[in-house]
Design a protein around this motif. Structure first.
Motif, PDB file in Angstrom:
ATOM      1  N   PRO A   1    -100.152  27.467 -30.419  1.00 19.05           N
ATOM      2  CA  PRO A   1    -100.523  26.092 -30.784  1.00 19.05           C
ATOM      3  C   PRO A   1    -100.516  25.821 -32.283  1.00 19.05           C
ATOM      4  O   PRO A   1    -100.356  24.676 -32.702  1.00 19.05           O
ATOM      5  CB  PRO A   1    -101.941  25.951 -30.200  1.00 19.05           C
ATOM      6  CG  PRO A   1    -102.453  27.349 -30.084  1.00 19.05           C
ATOM      7  CD  PRO A   1    -101.263  28.202 -29.779  1.00 19.05           C
ATOM      8  N   HIS A   2    -100.690  26.884 -33.077  1.00 19.05           N
ATOM      9  CA  HIS A   2    -100.778  26.688 -34.534  1.00 19.05           C
ATOM     10  C   HIS A   2     -99.409  26.712 -35.210  1.00 19.05           C
ATOM     11  O   HIS A   2     -99.304  26.454 -36.413  1.00 19.05           O
ATOM     12  CB  HIS A   2    -101.660  27.775 -35.159  1.00 19.05           C
ATOM     13  CG  HIS A   2    -101.142  29.165 -34.961  1.00 19.05           C
ATOM     14  ND1 HIS A   2    -101.174  29.790 -33.732  1.00 19.05           N
ATOM     15  CD2 HIS A   2    -100.558  30.037 -35.824  1.00 19.05           C
ATOM     16  CE1 HIS A   2    -100.659  31.005 -33.839  1.00 19.05           C
ATOM     17  NE2 HIS A   2    -100.266  31.173 -35.096  1.00 19.05           N
ATOM     18  N   LEU A   3     -98.359  27.024 -34.449  1.00 18.18           N
ATOM     19  CA  LEU A   3     -97.013  27.085 -35.018  1.00 18.18           C
ATOM     20  C   LEU A   3     -96.217  25.842 -34.641  1.00 18.18           C
ATOM     21  O   LEU A   3     -96.439  25.229 -33.593  1.00 18.18           O
ATOM     22  CB  LEU A   3     -96.270  28.319 -34.519  1.00 18.18           C
ATOM     23  CG  LEU A   3     -96.840  29.692 -34.889  1.00 18.18           C
ATOM     24  CD1 LEU A   3     -95.958  30.798 -34.315  1.00 18.18           C
ATOM     25  CD2 LEU A   3     -96.964  29.845 -36.402  1.00 18.18           C
ATOM     26  N   SER A   4     -95.265  25.486 -35.476  1.00 14.99           N
ATOM     27  CA  SER A   4     -94.372  24.369 -35.174  1.00 14.99           C
ATOM     28  C   SER A   4     -93.411  24.772 -34.068  1.00 14.99           C
ATOM     29  O   SER A   4     -93.319  25.948 -33.686  1.00 14.99           O
ATOM     30  CB  SER A   4     -93.579  23.980 -36.423  1.00 14.99           C
ATOM     31  OG  SER A   4     -92.676  25.028 -36.770  1.00 14.99           O
ATOM     32  N   VAL A   5     -92.692  23.784 -33.553  1.00 16.97           N
ATOM     33  CA  VAL A   5     -91.684  24.059 -32.527  1.00 16.97           C
ATOM     34  C   VAL A   5     -90.668  25.077 -33.042  1.00 16.97           C
ATOM     35  O   VAL A   5     -90.345  26.061 -32.369  1.00 16.97           O
ATOM     36  CB  VAL A   5     -90.974  22.751 -32.111  1.00 16.97           C
ATOM     37  CG1 VAL A   5     -89.704  23.041 -31.317  1.00 16.97           C
ATOM     38  CG2 VAL A   5     -91.928  21.875 -31.309  1.00 16.97           C
TER      39      VAL A   5
ATOM     40  N   HIS B   1     -92.891  19.532 -35.182  1.00 14.24           N
ATOM     41  CA  HIS B   1     -94.059  19.149 -34.397  1.00 14.24           C
ATOM     42  C   HIS B   1     -94.808  20.382 -33.890  1.00 14.24           C
ATOM     43  O   HIS B   1     -94.242  21.466 -33.743  1.00 14.24           O
ATOM     44  CB  HIS B   1     -93.652  18.293 -33.203  1.00 14.24           C
ATOM     45  CG  HIS B   1     -93.252  16.892 -33.564  1.00 14.24           C
ATOM     46  ND1 HIS B   1     -92.266  16.587 -34.479  1.00 14.24           N
ATOM     47  CD2 HIS B   1     -93.708  15.690 -33.108  1.00 14.24           C
ATOM     48  CE1 HIS B   1     -92.138  15.284 -34.578  1.00 14.24           C
ATOM     49  NE2 HIS B   1     -93.000  14.709 -33.758  1.00 14.24           N
ATOM     50  N   ARG B   2     -96.104  20.188 -33.604  1.00 11.90           N
ATOM     51  CA  ARG B   2     -96.896  21.216 -32.941  1.00 11.90           C
ATOM     52  C   ARG B   2     -96.812  20.996 -31.416  1.00 11.90           C
ATOM     53  O   ARG B   2     -96.570  19.879 -30.955  1.00 11.90           O
ATOM     54  CB  ARG B   2     -98.358  21.144 -33.384  1.00 11.90           C
ATOM     55  CG  ARG B   2     -98.590  21.438 -34.865  1.00 11.90           C
ATOM     56  CD  ARG B   2     -98.340  22.913 -35.187  1.00 11.90           C
ATOM     57  NE  ARG B   2     -98.763  23.240 -36.551  1.00 11.90           N
ATOM     58  CZ  ARG B   2     -97.991  23.167 -37.627  1.00 11.90           C
ATOM     59  NH1 ARG B   2     -96.737  22.720 -37.485  1.00 11.90           N
ATOM     60  NH2 ARG B   2     -98.442  23.502 -38.806  1.00 11.90           N
ATOM     61  N   PRO B   3     -97.023  22.040 -30.626  1.00  5.66           N
ATOM     62  CA  PRO B   3     -96.929  21.907 -29.174  1.00  5.66           C
ATOM     63  C   PRO B   3     -97.792  20.793 -28.594  1.00  5.66           C
ATOM     64  O   PRO B   3     -97.388  20.117 -27.645  1.00  5.66           O
ATOM     65  CB  PRO B   3     -97.371  23.283 -28.666  1.00  5.66           C
ATOM     66  CG  PRO B   3     -96.953  24.213 -29.757  1.00  5.66           C
ATOM     67  CD  PRO B   3     -97.197  23.447 -31.034  1.00  5.66           C
ATOM     68  N   ARG B   4     -98.988  20.568 -29.167  1.00  8.46           N
ATOM     69  CA  ARG B   4     -99.891  19.545 -28.624  1.00  8.46           C
ATOM     70  C   ARG B   4     -99.336  18.143 -28.798  1.00  8.46           C
ATOM     71  O   ARG B   4     -99.809  17.193 -28.146  1.00  8.46           O
ATOM     72  CB  ARG B   4    -101.264  19.648 -29.294  1.00  8.46           C
ATOM     73  CG  ARG B   4    -101.273  19.303 -30.776  1.00  8.46           C
ATOM     74  CD  ARG B   4    -102.680  19.353 -31.372  1.00  8.46           C
ATOM     75  NE  ARG B   4    -102.684  19.040 -32.792  1.00  8.46           N
ATOM     76  CZ  ARG B   4    -102.445  19.919 -33.757  1.00  8.46           C
ATOM     77  NH1 ARG B   4    -102.197  21.193 -33.445  1.00  8.46           N
ATOM     78  NH2 ARG B   4    -102.466  19.565 -35.026  1.00  8.46           N
ATOM     79  N   GLN B   5     -98.336  17.980 -29.660  1.00  5.88           N
ATOM     80  CA  GLN B   5     -97.723  16.677 -29.883  1.00  5.88           C
ATOM     81  C   GLN B   5     -96.572  16.394 -28.915  1.00  5.88           C
ATOM     82  O   GLN B   5     -95.966  15.332 -28.974  1.00  5.88           O
ATOM     83  CB  GLN B   5     -97.202  16.582 -31.327  1.00  5.88           C
ATOM     84  CG  GLN B   5     -98.291  16.694 -32.383  1.00  5.88           C
ATOM     85  CD  GLN B   5     -97.715  16.760 -33.792  1.00  5.88           C
ATOM     86  OE1 GLN B   5     -97.178  17.778 -34.213  1.00  5.88           O
ATOM     87  NE2 GLN B   5     -97.805  15.636 -34.488  1.00  5.88           N
TER      88      GLN B   5
END
Length: 378
Positions: free
Chosen positions: A83-87, A124-128
């Motif tokens: 979750p803390h890493l970008s795509v 983007h981050r996964p939560r987005q």
């Protein structure tokens, strides 16, 4: 290939799997819960060791080879994204651990993100992301390592129906573009029929049939396959007449079932079991045609949108399901309690057991099943 857990998990989960999977093929393992499909996938991946048999990857036996040493990647139903890493960083994670040069990492990540149509989401981050987009990130992370085969264990199970259907087409498109062998586990019959080059239908740790989707649906090898893949009417009877041109089950009062010729020798008095798909049957107000026809009473009517499902209690005591399209072409539109005649062509009475449960030719290649008890992505 066999997997027996002994007393730990109830004995043999896989009792005998013998498959050859072609390079670049989209191959599905289909069956109900507990049939052994996920255990088979886990043995290919290296998370479980087989109790017997071989797993050959381009001629090399993978039994005893650790999962991280096999040129295979796996995608699960849970995306397991950081979750803390970008795509982009999620996709690049495996390449960085393998110490791939930075320029190559950038090029490979950019290429695969374009393939899965997420290049604009790289930062983007996964939560987005939506569920479908997260699934594509997980897929890109697995594909960027360029494995010889990609294993997918019900990866679309967490998605809603509309998104799931959209992702089925996306997965097939991506598989065609990258050209990597996909081995896909699902219990969803429609999903397997939509996506696969070939399907292995499993039941009780055994393979009931291996064939292309059309063959599995139109010519099921066993009663289990006929009942599990879509809706099917199973009919049993004794041949009144039989010959090279087929046979007839004469039920009297103008009712009969015509049986097509098959490789199995049949004589008058032989018992046969047939399957007839609901959409192959026509409803009429009186007997029609020279092929199969039965009389019955409509016991249930269910509107399905594009079609209507009729349950008909036949005079033989058997219940038949009929799908009639709602396109205005039906000769009768019966209601509950109405008497109707069911008719279908001889070719649509498919005798079960007429052909062996063996692999069929797909568009990918002609394949033969080896006798070594192996499972081979070739």
């Amino acid at each position: 290939m066999v997997k027996d857990f002994g007393g730990v998990r109830g004995g043999a989960a896989v009792r005998g799997v013998n498959l050859t999977i072609a390079e670049g093929e989209f191959f599905s393992l289909l069956g109900p819960s507990g049939c052994g499909k996920t255990t088979t996938l886990r043995m290919i991946a290296g998370f479980e060791e087989p109790s017997g048999g071989q797993i050959l990857l381009h001629g090399r036996n993978m039994v005893g080879v650790p999962a991280n040493k096999r040129d295979i990647n796996m995608v699960f139903q849970s995306y397991a994204l950081f979750p803390h890493l970008s795509v982009a960083d999620n996709v690049a994670f495996g390449l960085r651990r393998r110490r791939v040069p930075k320029d190559e990492i950038h090029d490979r990540v950019d290429r695969i993100l374009h393939t899965v149509e997420l290049a604009e989401k790289a930062d983007h981050r996964p939560r987005q992301l939506s569920g479908g987009q997260q699934q594509r990130v997980a897929l890109a992370r697995a594909l960027v390592n360029r494995p010889r085969a990609l294993l997918l264990d019900e990866p679309l199970g967490a998605l809603d129906l509309k998104l799931r259907q959209s992702m089925q087409l996306e997965l097939k498109r991506i598989q065609r573009e990258v050209g990597i062998t996909f081995i896909y586990v699902t219990h969803d019959q429609a999903e397997a029929l939509t996506m696969s080059d070939r399907i292995a239908v499993m039941n009780g740790g055994l393979i009931e049939q291996v064939a292309c989707p059309r063959e599995v649906y139109e010519r099921p090898a066993t009663a289990f396959v006929a009942g599990f893949i879509g809706t099917s009417n199973l009919i049993s009877g004794r041949l009144t007449t039989a010959g090279p041109e087929g046979g007839v089950i004469d039920l009297g009062d103008g009712q009969r079932i015509t049986v097509p010729p098959s490789g199995a020798a049949r004589t008058a008095g032989s018992d046969v079991q047939l399957t007839v798909r609901p959409e192959k049957i026509t409803l009429t107000s009186g007997p029609a045609g020279d092929a199969s026809r039965l009389r019955g009473t409509v016991s249930e009517v269910v509107y399905l949108g594009t079609s209507t499902s009729y349950t008909v209690a036949t005079s033989t005591g058997a219940e038949m399901t009929v799908f009639q399209p709602n396109d205005g072409t039906a000769s009768v539109v019966p209601g509950r309690g109405d008497t109707v005649w069911l008719s279908w062509a001889t070719a649509h009475s498919y005798p079960l057991g007429a052909t062996p449960a063996a692999p069929a030719t797909s568009a990918a290649a002609d394949r033969a099943v080896p006798d070594s008890g192996s499972l081979t992505p070739s």
